[in-house]
Write a protein that holds these residues in place. Structure first.
Motif, PDB file in Angstrom:
ATOM      1  N   ASP A  97      -4.567  -5.779   9.402  1.00  0.00           N
ATOM      2  CA  ASP A  97      -3.429  -5.425   8.557  1.00  0.00           C
ATOM      3  C   ASP A  97      -2.663  -4.242   9.128  1.00  0.00           C
ATOM      4  O   ASP A  97      -3.142  -3.483   9.965  1.00  0.00           O
ATOM      5  CB  ASP A  97      -3.878  -5.199   7.101  1.00  0.00           C
ATOM      6  CG  ASP A  97      -4.507  -3.843   6.886  1.00  0.00           C
ATOM      7  OD1 ASP A  97      -3.868  -2.990   6.260  1.00  0.00           O
ATOM      8  OD2 ASP A  97      -5.640  -3.661   7.364  1.00  0.00           O
ATOM      9  N   GLU A  98      -1.467  -4.133   8.662  1.00  0.00           N
ATOM     10  CA  GLU A  98      -0.471  -3.214   9.211  1.00  0.00           C
ATOM     11  C   GLU A  98      -0.989  -1.817   9.530  1.00  0.00           C
ATOM     12  O   GLU A  98      -0.701  -1.267  10.581  1.00  0.00           O
ATOM     13  CB  GLU A  98       0.683  -3.090   8.208  1.00  0.00           C
ATOM     14  CG  GLU A  98       1.310  -4.412   7.844  1.00  0.00           C
ATOM     15  CD  GLU A  98       2.538  -4.692   8.673  1.00  0.00           C
ATOM     16  OE1 GLU A  98       3.641  -4.381   8.163  1.00  0.00           O
ATOM     17  OE2 GLU A  98       2.403  -5.203   9.803  1.00  0.00           O
ATOM     18  N   LEU A  99      -1.745  -1.252   8.617  1.00  0.00           N
ATOM     19  CA  LEU A  99      -2.152   0.146   8.787  1.00  0.00           C
ATOM     20  C   LEU A  99      -3.650   0.281   9.072  1.00  0.00           C
ATOM     21  O   LEU A  99      -4.263   1.279   8.708  1.00  0.00           O
ATOM     22  CB  LEU A  99      -1.762   0.953   7.537  1.00  0.00           C
ATOM     23  CG  LEU A  99      -0.251   1.024   7.236  1.00  0.00           C
ATOM     24  CD1 LEU A  99       0.013   1.758   5.928  1.00  0.00           C
ATOM     25  CD2 LEU A  99       0.503   1.689   8.375  1.00  0.00           C
ATOM     26  N   SER A 100      -4.221  -0.701   9.775  1.00  0.00           N
ATOM     27  CA  SER A 100      -5.676  -0.701   9.955  1.00  0.00           C
ATOM     28  C   SER A 100      -6.183   0.476  10.797  1.00  0.00           C
ATOM     29  O   SER A 100      -7.315   0.918  10.629  1.00  0.00           O
ATOM     30  CB  SER A 100      -6.142  -2.023  10.572  1.00  0.00           C
ATOM     31  OG  SER A 100      -5.602  -2.152  11.873  1.00  0.00           O
ATOM     32  N   MET A 101      -5.354   0.997  11.695  1.00  0.00           N
ATOM     33  CA  MET A 101      -5.789   2.123  12.538  1.00  0.00           C
ATOM     34  C   MET A 101      -5.482   3.471  11.886  1.00  0.00           C
ATOM     35  O   MET A 101      -5.853   4.515  12.421  1.00  0.00           O
ATOM     36  CB  MET A 101      -5.120   2.065  13.916  1.00  0.00           C
ATOM     37  CG  MET A 101      -5.748   1.100  14.899  1.00  0.00           C
ATOM     38  SD  MET A 101      -7.467   1.530  15.300  1.00  0.00           S
ATOM     39  CE  MET A 101      -7.262   2.923  16.408  1.00  0.00           C
ATOM     40  N   LEU A 102      -4.782   3.439  10.752  1.00  0.00           N
ATOM     41  CA  LEU A 102      -4.345   4.706  10.154  1.00  0.00           C
ATOM     42  C   LEU A 102      -5.492   5.647   9.776  1.00  0.00           C
ATOM     43  O   LEU A 102      -5.446   6.830  10.132  1.00  0.00           O
ATOM     44  CB  LEU A 102      -3.415   4.448   8.961  1.00  0.00           C
ATOM     45  CG  LEU A 102      -2.760   5.680   8.333  1.00  0.00           C
ATOM     46  CD1 LEU A 102      -1.971   6.487   9.363  1.00  0.00           C
ATOM     47  CD2 LEU A 102      -1.852   5.301   7.167  1.00  0.00           C
ATOM     48  N   GLY A 173      -0.618  -0.184  21.257  1.00  0.00           N
ATOM     49  CA  GLY A 173      -0.869  -1.135  20.172  1.00  0.00           C
ATOM     50  C   GLY A 173      -1.655  -0.505  19.030  1.00  0.00           C
ATOM     51  O   GLY A 173      -1.424  -0.821  17.854  1.00  0.00           O
ATOM     52  N   ASP A 174      -2.593   0.382  19.373  1.00  0.00           N
ATOM     53  CA  ASP A 174      -3.380   1.049  18.336  1.00  0.00           C
ATOM     54  C   ASP A 174      -2.503   1.926  17.461  1.00  0.00           C
ATOM     55  O   ASP A 174      -2.687   2.001  16.243  1.00  0.00           O
ATOM     56  CB  ASP A 174      -4.472   1.916  18.974  1.00  0.00           C
ATOM     57  CG  ASP A 174      -5.469   1.078  19.760  1.00  0.00           C
ATOM     58  OD1 ASP A 174      -5.770  -0.047  19.304  1.00  0.00           O
ATOM     59  OD2 ASP A 174      -5.940   1.545  20.809  1.00  0.00           O
ATOM     60  N   GLY A 179       1.148   2.247  11.987  1.00  0.00           N
ATOM     61  CA  GLY A 179       2.435   2.163  11.304  1.00  0.00           C
ATOM     62  C   GLY A 179       3.622   2.701  12.087  1.00  0.00           C
ATOM     63  O   GLY A 179       4.732   2.753  11.560  1.00  0.00           O
ATOM     64  N   HIS A 180       3.390   3.115  13.350  1.00  0.00           N
ATOM     65  CA  HIS A 180       4.522   3.661  14.106  1.00  0.00           C
ATOM     66  C   HIS A 180       5.235   2.586  14.910  1.00  0.00           C
ATOM     67  O   HIS A 180       4.661   1.573  15.269  1.00  0.00           O
ATOM     68  CB  HIS A 180       4.063   4.815  14.992  1.00  0.00           C
ATOM     69  CG  HIS A 180       3.887   6.086  14.219  1.00  0.00           C
ATOM     70  ND1 HIS A 180       4.955   6.822  13.754  1.00  0.00           N
ATOM     71  CD2 HIS A 180       2.784   6.723  13.791  1.00  0.00           C
ATOM     72  CE1 HIS A 180       4.496   7.872  13.083  1.00  0.00           C
ATOM     73  NE2 HIS A 180       3.185   7.834  13.084  1.00  0.00           N
ATOM     74  N   LYS A 274      10.379  11.264  10.602  1.00  0.00           N
ATOM     75  CA  LYS A 274      10.996  10.147   9.871  1.00  0.00           C
ATOM     76  C   LYS A 274       9.993   9.033   9.648  1.00  0.00           C
ATOM     77  O   LYS A 274       9.836   8.529   8.536  1.00  0.00           O
ATOM     78  CB  LYS A 274      12.194   9.591  10.653  1.00  0.00           C
ATOM     79  CG  LYS A 274      13.369  10.536  10.711  1.00  0.00           C
ATOM     80  CD  LYS A 274      14.539   9.870  11.426  1.00  0.00           C
ATOM     81  CE  LYS A 274      15.556  10.899  11.898  1.00  0.00           C
ATOM     82  NZ  LYS A 274      16.275  10.468  13.099  1.00  0.00           N
ATOM     83  N   GLN A 275       9.290   8.643  10.736  1.00  0.00           N
ATOM     84  CA  GLN A 275       8.357   7.520  10.618  1.00  0.00           C
ATOM     85  C   GLN A 275       7.158   7.891   9.750  1.00  0.00           C
ATOM     86  O   GLN A 275       6.633   7.065   9.015  1.00  0.00           O
ATOM     87  CB  GLN A 275       7.912   7.046  12.001  1.00  0.00           C
ATOM     88  CG  GLN A 275       9.083   6.462  12.776  1.00  0.00           C
ATOM     89  CD  GLN A 275       8.654   5.731  14.037  1.00  0.00           C
ATOM     90  OE1 GLN A 275       7.482   5.395  14.212  1.00  0.00           O
ATOM     91  NE2 GLN A 275       9.610   5.482  14.921  1.00  0.00           N
TER      92      GLN A 275
END
Ligand code: YS9
Length: 302
Positions: A97-102, A173-174, A179-180, A274-275
């Motif tokens: 999922d989108e934020l899996s590395m967050l 990629g990580d 999310g960046h 911003k991001q």
């Protein structure tokens, strides 16, 4: 006549200074202090990384590429014919999922901020600033100093930050899975490559981080003059160091190139802000972002 001789000698002295500046004893001590401060706060064995929440990577396998049908995918690719009770979690992870590395990268950044604070406190002049100014400088420069210090783990072999095992090897990629966007990550990697090519001495590397911290033009800084004084002392020391310690063949324009790096960091910082705002709003699990990170980069729900 006597006056003339004294004048002449003074002119000669200053001319000699321009051509062969000397590292003053005090500057030598400053460099030694900064190097020691950095060594105490940068553990090149990266052994603390296993304490962070673990990295979760979509590994590019079919179930990871198909983000739109995670449930279908996980059923087709397994022997199950029913979704597990705690349905979402498994499929979510499988879908990368989108934020899996967050969680992991947020922990790495929070840890790095703590180390940067430790480094800052050992720089002569920092503790003498009022707490408000210390906070303003740290808030504004934290991400820039993290980017700078991370150059030590960056390798041009595969353009990754390699911190021990494959688990702690970070690629573009990580960071996208935190999310960046690519438009920030490409310049970030380019920055790392160009930094690496400068092939800085440890003294130059630590001076650059200190100079970055002591930027008088950061928002909220009260005692700009004091900050500027320290920064000028650091830049003077850097110039002198390059002039007398860096081999002639590679010191060409080095100081200028280093100052240019500070400008590039400002633009990375701005785009990051911003991001980050977007990510912190998107993060469904608010625990993904550690409290220190929220304090330094901002808390949209506060
Ligand atoms: O917005 C958040 C909070 C998610 C941070 C985003 C960062 C990317 C955008 C910067 C312009 C973050 C994900 C980046 C910053 C530095 C990192 C990057 C953490 C991705 C992974 C590599 C990296 C730093 C590597 C370090 C390892 C080691 O050298 C940090 C350093 O402090 C070390 C101890």
């Amino acid at each position: 006549r006597k006056k003339e001789i004294i004048m002449k000698r003074k002119l000669e002295d200053s001319a000699r200074e321009v051509h062969t500046p000397q590292l003053l004893e005090e500057q030598e001590r400053l460099i030694a202090t900064l190097i020691e401060a950095h060594r105490k706060t940068y553990d090149a064995s990266y052994s603390d990384f296993s304490q962070f929440r673990p990295p979760k990577r979509g590994d590019g396998s079919p179930e990871c590429r198909n983000a739109t049908n995670p449930f279908l995918m996980s059923l087709l690719n397994s022997d199950m014919d029913e979704l597990p009770k705690a349905s979402a979690s498994g499929a979510e992870a499988a879908a990368g999922d989108e934020l899996s590395m967050l969680p992991h990268l947020a922990d790495l950044v929070s840890y790095s901020i703590q180390k940067v604070i430790g480094f800052a406190k050992m720089i002569p002049g920092f503790k003498e600033l009022c707490t408000e100014d210390q906070i303003s400088l740290l808030k504004a420069s934290a991400i820039e100093i993290i980017i700078l210090r991370s150059n030590e783990s960056f390798t041009m072999e595969d353009n990754s930050w390699t911190c021990g095992s494959n688990e702690f090897k970070y690629q573009i990629g990580d960071v996208m899975q935190a999310g960046h966007k690519l438009e920030l990550l490409e310049p970030l990697v380019k920055f790392q490559v160009n930094m690496k090519k400068l092939d800085l001495h440890e003294a130059e590397h630590v001076l650059l981080m200190a100079i970055c911290l002591f930027s008088p033009d950061r928002p909220g800084v009260q005692d700009r003059c004091r900050v500027e004084e320290v920064q000028e002392h650091l830049t003077e020391t850097l110039r002198a160091y390059i002039a007398c310690r860096h081999p002639l063949s590679c010191k060409h324009m080095l100081y200028t190139k280093m100052v240019e790096k500070l400008t590039e960091l400002r633009s990375l910082n701005e785009e990051h802000s911003k991001q980050y705002l977007q990510i912190s709003q998107d993060a469904v699990n608010k625990e993904d972002l550690p409290p220190l990170l929220l304090e330094v980069f901002g808390n949209p729900t506060a």
